[in-house]
Write a protein that holds these residues in place. Structure first.
Motif, PDB file in Angstrom:
ATOM      1  N   ILE A  62     -31.898 -82.129   2.896  1.00  0.00           N
ATOM      2  CA  ILE A  62     -31.998 -81.443   4.187  1.00  0.00           C
ATOM      3  C   ILE A  62     -31.683 -82.413   5.313  1.00  0.00           C
ATOM      4  O   ILE A  62     -30.922 -82.091   6.236  1.00  0.00           O
ATOM      5  N   TRP A  63     -32.255 -83.617   5.247  1.00  0.00           N
ATOM      6  CA  TRP A  63     -31.950 -84.619   6.278  1.00  0.00           C
ATOM      7  C   TRP A  63     -30.463 -84.971   6.271  1.00  0.00           C
ATOM      8  O   TRP A  63     -29.845 -85.143   7.328  1.00  0.00           O
ATOM      9  N   GLY A  64     -29.877 -85.076   5.073  1.00  0.00           N
ATOM     10  CA  GLY A  64     -28.452 -85.373   4.994  1.00  0.00           C
ATOM     11  C   GLY A  64     -27.603 -84.287   5.630  1.00  0.00           C
ATOM     12  O   GLY A  64     -26.648 -84.559   6.355  1.00  0.00           O
ATOM     13  N   LYS A  65     -27.963 -83.016   5.382  1.00  0.00           N
ATOM     14  CA  LYS A  65     -27.228 -81.903   5.975  1.00  0.00           C
ATOM     15  C   LYS A  65     -27.443 -81.849   7.482  1.00  0.00           C
ATOM     16  O   LYS A  65     -26.508 -81.621   8.259  1.00  0.00           O
ATOM     17  N   LEU A  66     -28.670 -82.073   7.933  1.00  0.00           N
ATOM     18  CA  LEU A  66     -28.940 -82.094   9.369  1.00  0.00           C
ATOM     19  C   LEU A  66     -28.120 -83.169  10.075  1.00  0.00           C
ATOM     20  O   LEU A  66     -27.698 -83.000  11.217  1.00  0.00           O
ATOM     21  N   ALA A  67     -27.890 -84.288   9.362  1.00  0.00           N
ATOM     22  CA  ALA A  67     -27.100 -85.372   9.953  1.00  0.00           C
ATOM     23  C   ALA A  67     -25.649 -84.955  10.172  1.00  0.00           C
ATOM     24  O   ALA A  67     -24.972 -85.499  11.049  1.00  0.00           O
ATOM     25  N   ASP A  68     -25.154 -83.995   9.373  1.00  0.00           N
ATOM     26  CA  ASP A  68     -23.801 -83.481   9.580  1.00  0.00           C
ATOM     27  C   ASP A  68     -23.744 -82.480  10.729  1.00  0.00           C
ATOM     28  O   ASP A  68     -22.665 -82.160  11.224  1.00  0.00           O
ATOM     29  N   LEU A  69     -24.900 -81.959  11.135  1.00  0.00           N
ATOM     30  CA  LEU A  69     -24.934 -80.877  12.121  1.00  0.00           C
ATOM     31  C   LEU A  69     -25.454 -81.308  13.484  1.00  0.00           C
ATOM     32  O   LEU A  69     -25.049 -80.741  14.506  1.00  0.00           O
ATOM     33  N   PHE A  70     -26.348 -82.300  13.520  1.00  0.00           N
ATOM     34  CA  PHE A  70     -27.016 -82.643  14.771  1.00  0.00           C
ATOM     35  C   PHE A  70     -26.854 -84.123  15.090  1.00  0.00           C
ATOM     36  O   PHE A  70     -26.219 -84.874  14.356  1.00  0.00           O
ATOM     37  N   ASN A  71     -27.504 -84.534  16.179  1.00  0.00           N
ATOM     38  CA  ASN A  71     -27.459 -85.917  16.647  1.00  0.00           C
ATOM     39  C   ASN A  71     -28.178 -86.836  15.653  1.00  0.00           C
ATOM     40  O   ASN A  71     -29.385 -86.709  15.428  1.00  0.00           O
ATOM     41  N   LYS A  72     -27.441 -87.762  15.058  1.00  0.00           N
ATOM     42  CA  LYS A  72     -27.997 -88.638  14.030  1.00  0.00           C
ATOM     43  C   LYS A  72     -29.072 -89.561  14.598  1.00  0.00           C
ATOM     44  O   LYS A  72     -30.084 -89.841  13.951  1.00  0.00           O
ATOM     45  N   LYS A  73     -28.864 -90.045  15.814  1.00  0.00           N
ATOM     46  CA  LYS A  73     -29.829 -90.952  16.427  1.00  0.00           C
ATOM     47  C   LYS A  73     -31.154 -90.242  16.685  1.00  0.00           C
ATOM     48  O   LYS A  73     -32.231 -90.793  16.393  1.00  0.00           O
ATOM     49  N   LEU A  74     -31.103 -89.023  17.191  1.00  0.00           N
ATOM     50  CA  LEU A  74     -32.322 -88.265  17.463  1.00  0.00           C
ATOM     51  C   LEU A  74     -33.079 -87.980  16.166  1.00  0.00           C
ATOM     52  O   LEU A  74     -34.312 -88.079  16.109  1.00  0.00           O
ATOM     53  N   LEU A  75     -32.344 -87.644  15.107  1.00  0.00           N
ATOM     54  CA  LEU A  75     -32.984 -87.395  13.818  1.00  0.00           C
ATOM     55  C   LEU A  75     -33.701 -88.639  13.305  1.00  0.00           C
ATOM     56  O   LEU A  75     -34.817 -88.564  12.775  1.00  0.00           O
TER      57      LEU A  75
END
Length: 527
Positions: free
Chosen positions: A75-88
């Motif tokens: 899920i974190w990997g997919k979120l990194a493709d969709l949202f701001n990596k620094k904020l995550l």
């Protein structure tokens, strides 16, 4: 109009100075995630003893964080493709910091297991997001060199962690709770450093689709199977309705997860990636490496303290050979991979050495020479260092930049899954073997106490002297059996790596778009 010139500059390769500045924060993030596990691992026998926990609870303190980390990694990997990596990353740091504080204040093993599961969410995020950000900055070929720095930091954390954990556990004015509190200043420093050094383009997509159902089904299926592994043979028989319900239920849940993943638009585990030959083989080999990494750290610390009678600090010192092996092999092989662009030879050599180390550890008992144990641990460390990061490179080299997060998440997921299953299975084998050995030892000594009663608590110091010696010998002798199982799984990993296709790592950040695909898109646009 003013936004148009920014795209080329965002695509320009970063200079080495910019990369190293950004890496400083990322390496500290990895250090925080790694040291949280290694600081606790060597003190865990004392922690569980202080909380009057059992061998099963000992295993679940580790398994809870690994399971949460494993289930959330895709899920974190997919979120990194969709949202701001620094904020995550910053969100993950906060989750990790709060859960570390909660673990330190736990009053019983149930609370500790629950808080460790929350900590696992943060650990999984920190580990995968750091890899994703590095992959977004550096080409696969150059990444081998920087992976050497990554491996060095991980090795420092794994070498220093047990020593620090042992010192904390042995120091009366600190106590074992500081094994969790110690992570807080590191997380604060990592948060501040990333805020200053990490600058990535913000991804803004309106067509965001996150596969919550797939993630939930994967987590549920894996959890049911791990719970079955923990209790089978003790609470119920291998051939029983409980076994049928748990195994059948777990398989059905995972089958449903695979069905969901094949139909959703944005799967957490991209099946089109893991179905390809090289990624699938790399994932299979990573399962073996995951078992080596987690199983070795968890059960060797217990072996030295319970099976051999050493204190936490001495146990930390005794695990140094394995960490030294990781440090030097990851650094040297990383540079050689960058120079040659080839990964397969180093992966194969690493897995052969890993298998040899497991085979050696399978022969140890409570009287084995520490020199031999150190040599076997060194071999395991060398094998892990040569293969772990290079298997990630195999997958990252085969996918375009837009899928790097999901692909990195997939291999990290399966590696963590290997570690989670490994700790659970090896822990169950160890618990059963120990119970049998204690029963036999007590019967020979004529002591009228059942093995389950004597070995239920890991508070060894509270046991009478004759029973204490029997319990120590049981743990020391049983440890070799779990590494025999690890050696068998290592053979599977080696066979998988042998079938990897030799490939040269690319110099570019992204894959070139296939000519045929570009033509199809052009035709579709005209239509």
């Amino acid at each position: 109009m003013s936004a148009q010139p920014a795209a080329p500059s965002a695509a320009e390769p970063m200079t080495q100075r910019q990369i190293l500045e950004a890496l400083s924060g990322l390496l500290l993030v990895l250090f925080v995630a790694m040291i949280s596990g290694t600081v606790v691992s060597v003190a865990l026998p004392q922690i569980i003893g202080a909380l009057n926990g059992s061998q099963s609870q000992y295993t679940w303190v580790v398994t809870a964080s690994l399971l949460a980390s494993t289930a959330s990694t895709p899920i974190w990997g997919k979120l990194a493709d969709l949202f701001n990596k620094k904020l995550l990353l910053q969100i993950a740091i906060v989750i990790f910091m709060v859960s570390s504080l909660a673990c330190g204040f736990a009053q019983n093993t149930g609370q500790l297991i629950a808080f460790r599961a929350l900590q696992g969410l943060g650990m999984g995020a920190l580990q995968i997001l750091a890899q994703v950000v590095i992959a977004a900055m550096i080409s696969p070929k150059e990444r081998g060199r920087y992976n050497g720095y990554l491996g060095a930091v991980m090795a420092v954390a794994t070498v220093g962690g047990p020593l620090l954990g042992g010192f904390i556990a042995d120091t009366s004015w600190l106590g074992w709770r500081w094994c969790f509190f110690i992570a807080v200043p590191f997380t604060v420093a990592a948060f501040a450093l990333l805020a200053k050094t990490l600058h990535l383009p913000t991804v803004r997509r309106t067509d965001v689709s996150i596969d919550y159902w797939g993630a939930a089904l994967i987590a549920a299926g894996v959890s049911v199977l791990l719970i079955w592994v923990t209790f089978v043979g003790n609470s119920f028989d291998w051939l029983s309705w409980q076994t049928a319900a748990m195994v059948g239920g777990g398989v059905v849940l995972l089958a449903l997860a695979a069905l969901v993943e094949s139909r959703v638009r944005e799967p957490v585990v991209p099946l089109h990636v893991v179905r390809r030959r090289d990624p699938a083989l790399a994932i299979l080999a990573s399962l073996a490496v995951g078992m080596a990494m987690f199983g070795g750290a968890v059960f060797l610390g217990q072996y030295f303290q319970i099976g051999r009678g050493y204190g936490p600090t001495a146990a930390g010192l005794l695990t140094i050979p394995m960490m030294v092996g990781v440090l030097f092999s990851s650094t040297i092989s990383g540079r050689m991979v960058s120079r040659s662009g080839q990964t397969k030879p180093y992966i194969l050599v690493g897995l052969v050495v890993l298998l040899a180390g497991f085979a050696g550890l399978s022969t140890i008992d409570h009287q084995t020479s520490l020199v031999l144990v150190s040599l076997y641990m060194l071999a395991v460390g060398v094998g892990v260092g040569m293969s772990m990061q290079n298997l990630v490179l195999v997958i990252q080299n085969t996918v375009p930049l837009r899928e790097i997060g999901a692909a990195s998440g997939a291999i990290t997921f399966f590696r963590s899954l290997g570690g989670t299953v490994g700790v659970s299975v090896l822990g169950a084998i160890l618990a059963n073997r120990v119970a049998t050995s204690i029963s036999e030892g007590l019967a020979k000594a004529g002591i009228p106490v059942t093995g389950s009663q004597a070995g239920r608590s890991l508070n060894i110091a509270a046991l009478p002297e004759p029973i204490k010696g029997i319990v120590r010998a049981a743990y020391g002798d049983a440890t070799g059996h779990i590494f025999l199982v690890s050696a068998g799984i290592g053979v599977v990993g080696l066979i998988a790596a042998a079938f990897l296709r030799p490939a040269t790592l690319r110099d570019s950040l992204d894959l070139p778009e296939p000519a045929g695909e570009a033509a199809e898109q052009e035709v579709a646009g005209k239509a």
